[in-house]
Design a protein around this motif. Structure first.
Motif, PDB file in Angstrom:
ATOM      1  N   ASP A 214       0.525  -9.104 -12.711  1.00  0.00           N
ATOM      2  CA  ASP A 214       1.162  -7.928 -13.201  1.00  0.00           C
ATOM      3  C   ASP A 214       0.108  -6.927 -13.247  1.00  0.00           C
ATOM      4  N   SER A 215      -1.037  -7.140 -13.415  1.00  0.00           N
ATOM      5  CA  SER A 215      -2.154  -6.237 -13.354  1.00  0.00           C
ATOM      6  C   SER A 215      -2.293  -5.313 -11.870  1.00  0.00           C
ATOM      7  N   ALA A 216      -2.172  -6.286 -11.136  1.00  0.00           N
ATOM      8  CA  ALA A 216      -2.404  -5.815  -9.576  1.00  0.00           C
ATOM      9  C   ALA A 216      -1.065  -4.979  -9.347  1.00  0.00           C
ATOM     10  N   MET A 217      -0.023  -5.105  -9.983  1.00  0.00           N
ATOM     11  CA  MET A 217       1.209  -4.521  -9.785  1.00  0.00           C
ATOM     12  C   MET A 217       1.159  -3.116 -10.310  1.00  0.00           C
ATOM     13  N   VAL A 218       0.438  -3.023 -11.451  1.00  0.00           N
ATOM     14  CA  VAL A 218       0.323  -1.930 -12.165  1.00  0.00           C
ATOM     15  C   VAL A 218      -0.608  -0.907 -11.477  1.00  0.00           C
ATOM     16  N   GLU A 219      -1.631  -1.426 -10.853  1.00  0.00           N
ATOM     17  CA  GLU A 219      -2.491  -0.489  -9.984  1.00  0.00           C
ATOM     18  C   GLU A 219      -1.880  -0.192  -8.925  1.00  0.00           C
ATOM     19  N   GLU A 220      -0.961  -0.760  -8.173  1.00  0.00           N
ATOM     20  CA  GLU A 220      -0.388  -0.621  -6.950  1.00  0.00           C
ATOM     21  C   GLU A 220       0.467   0.777  -7.405  1.00  0.00           C
ATOM     22  N   LEU A 221       1.465   0.656  -8.263  1.00  0.00           N
ATOM     23  CA  LEU A 221       2.404   1.485  -8.724  1.00  0.00           C
ATOM     24  C   LEU A 221       1.612   2.605  -9.234  1.00  0.00           C
ATOM     25  N   THR A 222       0.535   2.693  -9.950  1.00  0.00           N
ATOM     26  CA  THR A 222      -0.489   3.886 -10.415  1.00  0.00           C
ATOM     27  C   THR A 222      -0.879   4.744  -9.147  1.00  0.00           C
ATOM     28  N   ALA A 223      -1.398   3.922  -8.112  1.00  0.00           N
ATOM     29  CA  ALA A 223      -1.754   4.601  -6.993  1.00  0.00           C
ATOM     30  C   ALA A 223      -0.571   5.366  -6.312  1.00  0.00           C
ATOM     31  N   LYS A 224       0.644   4.769  -6.173  1.00  0.00           N
ATOM     32  CA  LYS A 224       1.838   5.545  -5.535  1.00  0.00           C
ATOM     33  C   LYS A 224       2.316   6.711  -6.531  1.00  0.00           C
ATOM     34  N   PHE A 225       2.293   6.493  -7.774  1.00  0.00           N
ATOM     35  CA  PHE A 225       2.821   7.508  -8.611  1.00  0.00           C
ATOM     36  C   PHE A 225       1.706   8.746  -8.519  1.00  0.00           C
ATOM     37  N   GLN A 226       0.502   8.424  -8.367  1.00  0.00           N
ATOM     38  CA  GLN A 226      -0.585   9.460  -8.493  1.00  0.00           C
ATOM     39  C   GLN A 226      -0.158  10.335  -7.556  1.00  0.00           C
ATOM     40  N   GLN A 227       0.276   9.791  -6.058  1.00  0.00           N
ATOM     41  CA  GLN A 227       0.390  10.612  -5.103  1.00  0.00           C
ATOM     42  C   GLN A 227       1.683  11.437  -5.121  1.00  0.00           C
ATOM     43  N   GLN A 228       2.866  10.628  -5.620  1.00  0.00           N
ATOM     44  CA  GLN A 228       4.291  11.313  -5.633  1.00  0.00           C
ATOM     45  C   GLN A 228       4.358  12.218  -6.810  1.00  0.00           C
ATOM     46  N   TYR A 229       3.587  12.178  -7.688  1.00  0.00           N
ATOM     47  CA  TYR A 229       3.534  12.892  -9.099  1.00  0.00           C
ATOM     48  C   TYR A 229       2.334  13.381  -9.443  1.00  0.00           C
ATOM     49  N   ALA A 230       1.740  14.072  -8.381  1.00  0.00           N
ATOM     50  CA  ALA A 230       0.233  14.647  -8.594  1.00  0.00           C
ATOM     51  C   ALA A 230       0.029  15.503  -9.642  1.00  0.00           C
ATOM     52  N   ASP A 231       1.108  16.154 -10.182  1.00  0.00           N
ATOM     53  CA  ASP A 231       0.946  17.121 -11.206  1.00  0.00           C
ATOM     54  C   ASP A 231       1.259  16.392 -12.742  1.00  0.00           C
ATOM     55  N   PHE A 232       1.482  15.204 -12.487  1.00  0.00           N
ATOM     56  CA  PHE A 232       1.828  14.476 -13.932  1.00  0.00           C
ATOM     57  C   PHE A 232       0.699  14.050 -14.490  1.00  0.00           C
ATOM     58  N   ASP A 233       0.658  13.800 -15.852  1.00  0.00           N
ATOM     59  CA  ASP A 233      -0.647  12.905 -16.359  1.00  0.00           C
ATOM     60  C   ASP A 233      -0.217  11.464 -16.271  1.00  0.00           C
ATOM     61  N   ILE A 234      -0.687  10.760 -15.362  1.00  0.00           N
ATOM     62  CA  ILE A 234      -0.346   9.317 -15.127  1.00  0.00           C
ATOM     63  C   ILE A 234      -1.639   8.430 -15.712  1.00  0.00           C
ATOM     64  N   LYS A 235      -1.294   7.452 -16.559  1.00  0.00           N
ATOM     65  CA  LYS A 235      -2.501   6.449 -17.023  1.00  0.00           C
ATOM     66  C   LYS A 235      -1.896   4.972 -16.775  1.00  0.00           C
ATOM     67  N   SER A 236      -2.933   4.141 -16.773  1.00  0.00           N
ATOM     68  CA  SER A 236      -2.469   2.687 -16.661  1.00  0.00           C
ATOM     69  C   SER A 236      -3.153   1.990 -18.069  1.00  0.00           C
ATOM     70  N   ILE A 237      -2.442   0.999 -18.552  1.00  0.00           N
ATOM     71  CA  ILE A 237      -3.124   0.313 -19.818  1.00  0.00           C
ATOM     72  C   ILE A 237      -3.160  -1.150 -19.460  1.00  0.00           C
ATOM     73  N   VAL A 238      -4.031  -1.786 -19.959  1.00  0.00           N
ATOM     74  CA  VAL A 238      -4.160  -3.375 -20.004  1.00  0.00           C
ATOM     75  C   VAL A 238      -4.361  -3.863 -21.320  1.00  0.00           C
ATOM     76  N   TYR A 239      -3.261  -4.453 -21.799  1.00  0.00           N
ATOM     77  CA  TYR A 239      -3.224  -5.143 -23.260  1.00  0.00           C
ATOM     78  C   TYR A 239      -3.996  -6.401 -23.127  1.00  0.00           C
ATOM     79  N   GLN A 240      -4.831  -6.753 -23.990  1.00  0.00           N
ATOM     80  CA  GLN A 240      -5.605  -7.909 -23.992  1.00  0.00           C
ATOM     81  C   GLN A 240      -4.588  -8.942 -24.596  1.00  0.00           C
ATOM     82  N   GLN A 241      -3.711  -8.622 -25.031  1.00  0.00           N
ATOM     83  CA  GLN A 241      -2.751  -9.701 -25.831  1.00  0.00           C
ATOM     84  C   GLN A 241      -1.737  -9.915 -24.726  1.00  0.00           C
TER      85      GLN A 241
END
Length: 432
Positions: A214-241
């Motif tokens: 799941d964490s790897a998928m979030v990293e992949e999606l984050t990279a894609k969205f940062q390219q597609q929506y460059a003017d948006f504030d995009i953040k990734s979160i990793v819960y410890q639980q």
């Protein structure tokens, strides 16, 4: 306030050995125990510790249809009356086959009404399975609506092959990972079209550290969205639980504006609230003294409540007689309607007409006939109403046949067998 047990139902299909994630929280919010077990195992192992717990169910968003409509009135009664007609235009199912739930409080400043729709059959299956294993929930929440929420934020929570999206207090959905890019694009486009003062939302992508995939998928999606929506504030979160724990914690202790599906005929009365109201009533009576008017009012209320309880009890008893294999009677009316739909009888005007005409002749019969109907069956394929009747003689059966024929019905006596001091006959009635 008591301890709380949160159970998460994995999907819409109820199975005997279905395993659920469970979390036992203390009154102070501390997580005392957790695990993943079948309900049988959980009840056997934790029976003493969870006896006095309030039970909250987390149900899968995939079983619900979440949407909103506009109803001008803010009167709750009027909203509930109008809502089925509004919902009927948005769903493919018959509105009588679904349960509609709305938030506990409506915003008085807008005509906007959020709602959740779920099949009566699915909801009853869940509650039946839970009750049969000793679990009586007071709340049933939608898991995607338990993702931590912030205003003007779209949160995508990756869980295995699915992605939960939440963008409003009562707005969420679940899609496959492969469809999340399409879902986000449509959501942003819809928000921009519907709101002329639209402000670009923050986009959060979340996963749990317990799942490397799941964490790897979030990293992949984050990279894609940062390219597609460059003017948006995009953040990734990793819960410890684990994600299940994140959702359960939110369900247990963030009750602001929640949408509890257990309402209407599925609502559960709170014994604590009832006790508090009784205590306040007693204090008021002690303060103002007893009066004749109050005594009469209380007596009348008690009598009416007793009558209502008797009627409810009779409905449950009748339902159990008709369906002896049913494990749990949650809502006799809705469960009866469900059985009638499944059997193909509901909506069959031919059945109702035959039953009405036959019953009218039986009721008009003189007391000397002394007939007793033991069984009733309707064959929808050929329109036959069959019933088994007990009479004192064959002559009485023949007289009954003549009465039904005079009422415009086609009548056949399929069989007539003498048993002891009576005759058991099987009669078939159909319209001419």
């Amino acid at each position: 306030m008591s301890d709380q047990l949160v159970l998460r139902i994995p999907d819409g299909n109820v199975e005997v050995d279905m395993a659920c994630d469970w979390f036992h929280f203390s009154m102070a919010g501390e997580l005392l125990a957790f695990g993943r077990d079948t309900l049988v195992t959980l009840h056997a192992q934790q029976e003493l510790s969870i006896t006095d717990c309030r039970i909250t169910i987390l149900a899968p968003a995939s079983a619900f249809f979440l949407a909103a409509t506009t109803i001008p009135s803010r009167q709750l009664k009027q909203v509930k009356q109008a809502l089925p007609y509004m919902v009927e235009e948005l769903i493919a199912d018959d509105v009588d086959t679904v349960h509609i739930a709305i938030p506990a409080k409506l915003d008085s400043n807008t005509s906007h009404v959020d709602f959740a729709v779920i099949s009566h059959r699915v909801l009853i299956d869940w509650l039946d399975h839970l009750h049969s294993h000793g679990f009586s929930p007071s709340k049933l929440l939608i898991d995607s609506l338990c993702i931590p929420f912030a205003s003007n934020t779209i949160t995508l929570l990756v869980e295995g092959e699915n992605v939960h999206l939440r963008w409003g207090q009562y707005s969420a959905m679940i899609v496959a990972v492969a469809e999340c890019e399409w879902a986000l694009s449509n959501l942003l486009q819809s928000q921009q079209q519907d709101n002329p003062l639209w402000v670009k939302p923050q986009i959060k992508l979340a996963s749990s550290s317990s799942s490397d995939i799941d964490s790897a998928m979030v990293e992949e999606l984050t990279a894609k969205f940062q390219q597609q929506y460059a003017d948006f504030d995009i953040k990734s979160i990793v819960y410890q639980q684990t994600l299940a724990e994140v959702l359960a914690t939110e369900a247990a202790y963030n009750e602001t504006g929640e949408l509890n599906v257990l309402q209407g005929g599925y609502a559960v009365k709170s014994t604590t609230a009832i006790s508090e109201r009784n205590w306040l009533a007693a204090a008021s009576i002690a303060g103002i003294g007893l009066s004749a008017y109050l005594i009469i009012s209380l007596a009348s209320g008690w009598y009416l409540q007793t009558q209502a309880d008797d009627i409810d009890g009779q409905a449950v008893t009748l339902y159990k007689q008709l369906f002896p294999n049913e494990r749990r009677v949650v809502s006799p009316k809705k469960q009866m309607e469900n059985h009638l739909r499944l059997s193909g009888v509901q909506g069959n005007t031919q059945f109702l007409a035959l039953l009405s005409q036959t019953a009218e002749q039986l009721n008009a019969d003189d007391s000397s006939m002394d007939l007793q109907v033991d069984q009733l069956r309707f064959e929808s394929s050929n329109g036959d109403l069959q019933f088994q009747v007990k009479s004192k003689s064959l002559d009485q059966l023949d007289r009954l046949k003549q009465q039904l024929a005079q009422a415009g019905l086609s009548v056949d006596i399929n069989s007539a067998v003498e048993q002891d001091n009576f005759v058991m006959g099987r009669i078939v009635v159909r319209s001419l």
